[in-house]
Each structure stands twice: as C-alpha cells, then as structure tokens.
Design an enzyme around this catalytic site. Sequence first.
Site, PDB file in Angstrom:
ATOM      1  N   THR A  27       0.877  -1.177   0.000  1.00 31.33           N
ATOM      2  CA  THR A  27       0.000   0.000   0.000  1.00 31.33           C
ATOM      3  C   THR A  27       0.913   1.225   0.000  1.00 31.33           C
ATOM      4  OG1 THR A  27      -0.084   0.252   2.417  1.00 31.33           O
ATOM      5  CG2 THR A  27      -1.715  -1.231   1.427  1.00 31.33           C
ATOM      6  N   ALA A  56       3.260  -1.142   4.779  1.00 30.66           N
ATOM      7  CA  ALA A  56       2.553   0.023   5.324  1.00 30.66           C
ATOM      8  C   ALA A  56       3.565   1.165   5.376  1.00 30.66           C
ATOM      9  CB  ALA A  56       2.039  -0.295   6.722  1.00 30.66           C
ATOM     10  N   ILE A  82       7.407  -2.502   7.086  1.00 29.49           N
ATOM     11  CA  ILE A  82       7.448  -1.038   7.134  1.00 29.49           C
ATOM     12  C   ILE A  82       8.019  -0.499   5.825  1.00 29.49           C
ATOM     13  CG2 ILE A  82       8.364   0.987   8.375  1.00 29.49           C
ATOM     14  CD1 ILE A  82       6.381  -0.751   9.977  1.00 29.49           C
ATOM     15  N   LYS A  83       7.296   0.459   5.251  1.00 29.84           N
ATOM     16  CA  LYS A  83       7.740   1.027   3.973  1.00 29.84           C
ATOM     17  C   LYS A  83       8.311   2.422   4.242  1.00 29.84           C
ATOM     18  CE  LYS A  83       5.739   1.019  -0.676  1.00 29.84           C
ATOM     19  NZ  LYS A  83       4.458   1.153  -1.366  1.00 29.84           N
ATOM     20  N   VAL A  84       9.549   2.628   3.803  1.00 30.19           N
ATOM     21  CA  VAL A  84      10.196   3.931   4.023  1.00 30.19           C
ATOM     22  C   VAL A  84      10.683   4.475   2.679  1.00 30.19           C
ATOM     23  CG1 VAL A  84      10.945   3.329   6.379  1.00 30.19           C
ATOM     24  CG2 VAL A  84      12.510   2.951   4.456  1.00 30.19           C
TER      25      VAL A  84
END
Length: 218
Positions: A27, A56, A82-84
């Site tokens: 997402t 996310a 975790i998306k960074v």
Amino acid sequence: MKFFVDTADIKEIRDLAATGMLDGVTTNPSLVAKSGRDFFEVLKEICAVVTGPVSAEVTATDAAGMIKEGEKLTKIAKNICIKVPLTWDGLKACKHFTSNGTMVNVTLCFSAAQALLAAKAGATFISPFVGRLDDIGQDGMQLISDICTMYSQYDYFKTEVLVASIRNPVHIIDAALMGAHVATIPPSVLRQLINHPLTDKGLEVFLADWQKTGQKIA
Ligand code: E4P
C-alpha cells in the site's frame, strides 16, 4: 516469482487472495486515500486476509519520526512490512528496523545507486518504480536488470527486488525473465495475465463439440 498486489482495496485483495496467487500486498498513502478507509483498520483487515508481507508506509520524513510511526504500525500484525522512502532518513530507519528483525520495503527507488544504498541498509525489499521511469522517457526495465545483476554479485546482499509501478503484463514477464524476486501488481493488470484469445476460442470449440456428444461428466 512472488506476486504482491498493489492496492488498499480490501474487496480486490479478498478476491485475488482466493485465487491462491497472492504472496503479499503493498500500500502507499495515495492508495490508502483512494480506499477512503482508516489506515489502521484497513491494514488490520488486509493482514488478516494475506499471510505474506503487507507494506505500510510511514509519512514522517525524519528518521526518529519514521521509527516512531513504524513501531506503531508493526503492532498491527506480524506480517506488517514497514515502507520507508529512499532518503538518508529512510535508510537510517531501515537499518534500525531490519537490525531488529522487522521487514522493511524501501520505496521510491529510481536508480541503481539508490538500490545499492538500500541493500547496504539491510532492506528486505527494494522497490524500483518502472512505470514512472517509462513515463518520463527512461527505461524502467533496464533499471530492474541493472539492480538484479548488481545484487547477484554479492551473496551477502539479501534484499529482494520488488518491481513496482507496473503498468502491464509485459513488465511482469520481463521482470520474471530478469529474475526479479517480486512484482507488486495493480489488480487490473494481475487479472490481465491470464488473457489469451486462443484459450477463449479453444474452450468455446471444446464446449460446443462436447454438447454435440450429448454426454455429461457429472
Ligand atoms: C509500490 O509500492 C507503489 O505503491 C506503486 O507500485 C506505485 O505505482 P504507481 O506509479 O502506479 O503509482
């Protein structure tokens, strides 16, 4: 090759998960906005449907803020990734999370140099955006080829190439031929993968001929 679906639309995710083809979900803030849903609620629902990684994305831009947000996001479910963004702060946050065993997807990658940094930061996934490069007249798939070749030179790079910003089935096939580990695919493009006019035509003929026999299997 793993298939992730690139959407926050739970209806689409449920439908595609039922095909047995889904290995994960990605997402981003734009997709969450499009869904019109509460971020935490929708992620919780997605994680209950798909057992693989569910990306996310944090929205803080400093490392401390990203870490704080990421820690809150990891509490949603075990399969949260975790998306960074691919910034120095994003890479610092990436190092923090992957050192603690949390999956990280480093997003908004547009160059091989950036992908090299993400691998050195221990990223679980690197997300090069092929469609957005094509859109500005550059060769998105060449970047995938370069990253796959580069990563394969070093056994100790464990980062998986997650091809993102996919616009058509050809992107997926080319990525698979290059050995990319994952494709994150919009639902409409994933459904296009099965299409072939000769399959439709062949089935039509088989069924018509079967009808002529007057027989039934069950
Ligand atoms: C990946 O994680 C991104 O969400 C996505 O692939 C971006 O695609 P777009 O360029 O179609 O917005």
